[in-house]
Structures are given as structure tokens and as C-alpha cells.
Design a protein around this motif. Structure first.
Motif, mmCIF file in Angstrom:
data_model
loop_
_atom_site.group_PDB
_atom_site.id
_atom_site.type_symbol
_atom_site.label_atom_id
_atom_site.label_comp_id
_atom_site.label_asym_id
_atom_site.label_seq_id
_atom_site.Cartn_x
_atom_site.Cartn_y
_atom_site.Cartn_z
ATOM 1 N N LEU A 68 0.833 -1.201 0.000
ATOM 2 C CA LEU A 68 0.000 0.000 0.000
ATOM 3 C C LEU A 68 0.866 1.248 0.000
ATOM 4 C CD1 LEU A 68 -2.913 0.956 0.007
ATOM 5 C CD2 LEU A 68 -2.829 0.931 2.505
ATOM 6 N N LEU A 69 1.941 1.233 0.769
ATOM 7 C CA LEU A 69 2.873 2.356 0.774
ATOM 8 C C LEU A 69 3.444 2.576 -0.626
ATOM 9 C CD1 LEU A 69 4.587 4.527 2.147
ATOM 10 C CD2 LEU A 69 6.210 2.724 2.738
ATOM 11 N N ASP A 70 3.792 1.506 -1.317
ATOM 12 C CA ASP A 70 4.303 1.623 -2.685
ATOM 13 C C ASP A 70 3.266 2.278 -3.602
ATOM 14 O OD1 ASP A 70 6.714 0.469 -1.968
ATOM 15 O OD2 ASP A 70 6.185 -1.523 -2.721
ATOM 16 N N ARG A 71 2.002 1.922 -3.432
ATOM 17 C CA ARG A 71 0.933 2.541 -4.246
ATOM 18 C C ARG A 71 0.813 4.031 -3.955
ATOM 19 N NH1 ARG A 71 -4.395 -0.519 -3.223
ATOM 20 N NH2 ARG A 71 -5.182 1.114 -4.582
ATOM 21 N N ILE A 72 0.936 4.406 -2.687
ATOM 22 C CA ILE A 72 0.850 5.828 -2.329
ATOM 23 C C ILE A 72 2.044 6.583 -2.892
ATOM 24 C CG2 ILE A 72 0.946 7.441 -0.387
ATOM 25 C CD1 ILE A 72 -0.825 5.406 1.158
ATOM 26 N N LEU A 73 3.234 6.028 -2.758
ATOM 27 C CA LEU A 73 4.425 6.692 -3.308
ATOM 28 C C LEU A 73 4.337 6.826 -4.828
ATOM 29 C CD1 LEU A 73 7.246 5.115 -1.134
ATOM 30 C CD2 LEU A 73 6.427 7.489 -1.077
ATOM 31 N N ALA A 74 3.734 5.837 -5.495
ATOM 32 C CA ALA A 74 3.599 5.860 -6.953
ATOM 33 C C ALA A 74 2.671 6.977 -7.428
ATOM 34 C CB ALA A 74 3.098 4.514 -7.461
ATOM 35 N N LEU A 75 1.852 7.525 -6.538
ATOM 36 C CA LEU A 75 0.983 8.645 -6.926
ATOM 37 C C LEU A 75 1.782 9.898 -7.282
ATOM 38 C CD1 LEU A 75 -1.838 8.378 -4.217
ATOM 39 C CD2 LEU A 75 -1.993 7.734 -6.643
ATOM 40 N N GLY A 76 3.001 9.987 -6.769
ATOM 41 C CA GLY A 76 3.819 11.157 -7.057
ATOM 42 C C GLY A 76 3.296 12.422 -6.390
ATOM 43 N N LEU A 77 2.807 12.297 -5.175
ATOM 44 C CA LEU A 77 2.296 13.457 -4.452
ATOM 45 C C LEU A 77 3.442 14.373 -4.049
ATOM 46 C CD1 LEU A 77 -0.220 11.651 -2.082
ATOM 47 C CD2 LEU A 77 -0.725 12.809 -4.244
ATOM 48 N N SER A 78 3.166 15.653 -4.002
ATOM 49 C CA SER A 78 4.151 16.611 -3.515
ATOM 50 C C SER A 78 3.492 17.494 -2.469
ATOM 51 C CB SER A 78 4.722 17.453 -4.658
ATOM 52 O OG SER A 78 3.695 18.207 -5.274
ATOM 53 N N VAL A 79 4.322 18.054 -1.606
ATOM 54 C CA VAL A 79 3.859 18.974 -0.581
ATOM 55 C C VAL A 79 4.613 20.280 -0.787
ATOM 56 C CG1 VAL A 79 3.754 19.450 1.890
ATOM 57 C CG2 VAL A 79 3.304 17.135 1.051
ATOM 58 N N ARG A 80 3.846 21.335 -0.975
ATOM 59 C CA ARG A 80 4.426 22.664 -1.211
ATOM 60 C C ARG A 80 4.030 23.580 -0.065
ATOM 61 N NH1 ARG A 80 2.118 26.942 -3.948
ATOM 62 N NH2 ARG A 80 0.508 25.589 -4.791
ATOM 63 N N ARG A 81 4.998 24.322 0.429
ATOM 64 C CA ARG A 81 4.678 25.313 1.449
ATOM 65 C C ARG A 81 4.046 26.504 0.748
ATOM 66 N NH1 ARG A 81 7.859 29.287 3.510
ATOM 67 N NH2 ARG A 81 9.731 28.282 2.715
ATOM 68 N N GLU A 82 2.911 26.960 1.230
ATOM 69 C CA GLU A 82 2.234 28.104 0.626
ATOM 70 C C GLU A 82 3.206 29.275 0.594
ATOM 71 O OE1 GLU A 82 -2.373 28.825 0.989
ATOM 72 O OE2 GLU A 82 -1.332 29.745 2.684
ATOM 73 N N GLY A 83 3.466 29.796 -0.604
ATOM 74 C CA GLY A 83 4.394 30.898 -0.766
ATOM 75 C C GLY A 83 5.849 30.494 -0.671
ATOM 76 N N GLY A 84 6.143 29.182 -0.715
ATOM 77 C CA GLY A 84 7.523 28.742 -0.536
ATOM 78 C C GLY A 84 7.889 27.559 -1.392
ATOM 79 N N GLY A 85 8.819 26.774 -0.890
ATOM 80 C CA GLY A 85 9.388 25.659 -1.640
ATOM 81 C C GLY A 85 8.510 24.426 -1.650
ATOM 82 N N ILE A 86 9.043 23.413 -2.316
ATOM 83 C CA ILE A 86 8.274 22.193 -2.549
ATOM 84 C C ILE A 86 9.083 20.964 -2.148
ATOM 85 C CG2 ILE A 86 9.054 21.999 -4.943
ATOM 86 C CD1 ILE A 86 6.180 20.986 -5.590
ATOM 87 N N HIS A 87 8.378 19.961 -1.633
ATOM 88 C CA HIS A 87 8.949 18.636 -1.386
ATOM 89 C C HIS A 87 8.329 17.724 -2.435
ATOM 90 C CE1 HIS A 87 10.703 19.757 2.443
ATOM 91 N NE2 HIS A 87 9.543 20.282 2.803
ATOM 92 N N ARG A 88 9.125 17.230 -3.355
ATOM 93 C CA ARG A 88 8.604 16.391 -4.439
ATOM 94 C C ARG A 88 8.479 14.929 -4.055
ATOM 95 N NH1 ARG A 88 11.419 20.391 -6.643
ATOM 96 N NH2 ARG A 88 10.358 21.646 -8.206
ATOM 97 N N GLU A 89 9.168 14.529 -2.998
ATOM 98 C CA GLU A 89 9.084 13.147 -2.535
ATOM 99 C C GLU A 89 8.824 13.157 -1.037
ATOM 100 O OE1 GLU A 89 12.133 10.410 -3.798
ATOM 101 O OE2 GLU A 89 12.570 11.667 -5.539
ATOM 102 N N VAL A 90 7.656 12.647 -0.652
ATOM 103 C CA VAL A 90 7.276 12.633 0.759
ATOM 104 C C VAL A 90 6.603 11.321 1.126
ATOM 105 C CG1 VAL A 90 6.963 15.134 0.957
ATOM 106 C CG2 VAL A 90 5.031 13.708 0.294
ATOM 107 N N LEU A 91 6.795 10.930 2.377
ATOM 108 C CA LEU A 91 5.976 9.886 2.977
ATOM 109 C C LEU A 91 4.860 10.639 3.679
ATOM 110 C CD1 LEU A 91 8.588 7.518 4.658
ATOM 111 C CD2 LEU A 91 7.265 7.099 2.581
ATOM 112 N N ILE A 92 3.625 10.290 3.414
ATOM 113 C CA ILE A 92 2.522 11.019 4.022
ATOM 114 C C ILE A 92 1.479 10.067 4.574
ATOM 115 C CG2 ILE A 92 1.346 11.309 1.799
ATOM 116 C CD1 ILE A 92 0.438 14.123 2.942
#
Length: 111
Positions: A68-92
Motif C-alpha cells: 500500500l505504501l508503494d501505491r501511495i508513493l507511486a501517486l507522485g504526491l508533492s507537498v508545497r509550502r504556501e508561498g515557498g518551496g516544494i517537497h517532491r518526494e514525501v511519505l505522508i
């Protein structure tokens, strides 16, 4: 207030207002947008399995959680700070109205 944005392929899925930061994870509130709905069941299953794994170290259960973790990582989700930088690879992890994430590449953006 710091707000993180959960995105997939440039589509905003949720707002995540910062709650607190721990050494290896960032904890936030979770405010899903309609675009998150196709992924809700996946994260509900992830939360359920994570809870089960804590009390039951059965290898079959661990294998399901890992798949299941592999399926979530395969989504390619990113987390961006509003008005700032981005994390392109995250465990969430997402559970109800809370989320926590850990950037896999800390050099992308300081927390």
C-alpha cells in the motif's frame, strides 16, 4: 501561519495548516478539497493498516502495508509550502482531519 499544500501533477488536493514539527515529521491539520476524493479510500486503508501493524507483526500484514505504501508513493504526491518551496518526494499519512509527512529529500526545502 504556515500552510502546506498537497498536490498531484499540479492539482491541489488539500490544504494542511501546520500544527507542529518533530525531528522526522511535520504534523498538520488536513482540509481536503474535492480533488482528494479519488484517493481517500487509499489513505483510509493506509491508516487502518498502520494501526493494525502496531499490535500485530504478522508478515502478511506487513507485506500488505508495504504494498500500500508503494501505491501511495507511486501517486507522485508533492507537498508545497504556501508561498515557498516544494517537497517532491514525501511519505505522508492522513487520518480524518490530520496529516503528517516526512520529506524524503531534506535538501529540497527547509522545514
Amino acid at each position: 501561519m504556515t500552510v502546506y499544500l498537497l498536490e498531484r501533477d499540479g492539482v491541489l488536493l488539500a490544504r494542511m495548516p501546520l500544527s507542529h514539527v518533530e525531528p522526522f515529521s511535520v504534523h498538520c491539520g488536513f482540509e481536503p478539497l474535492p480533488a482528494f476524493e479519488p484517493y481517500r479510500a487509499l489513505f483510509e486503508e493506509d491508516a487502518r493498516l498502520a494501526e493494525e501493524v502496531v499490535s500485530d507483526p504478522d508478515p502478511a500484514l506487513l507485506n500488505r502495508a508495504e504494498a500500500l505504501l508503494d501505491r501511495i508513493l507511486a501517486l507522485g504526491l508533492s507537498v508545497r509550502r504556501e508561498g515557498g518551496g516544494i517537497h517532491r518526494e514525501v511519505l505522508i499519512g492522513i487520518e480524518d482531519h490530520t496529516a503528517h509527512f516526512r520529506p524524503l529529500k531534506l535538501e529540497e526545502e527547509p522545514l
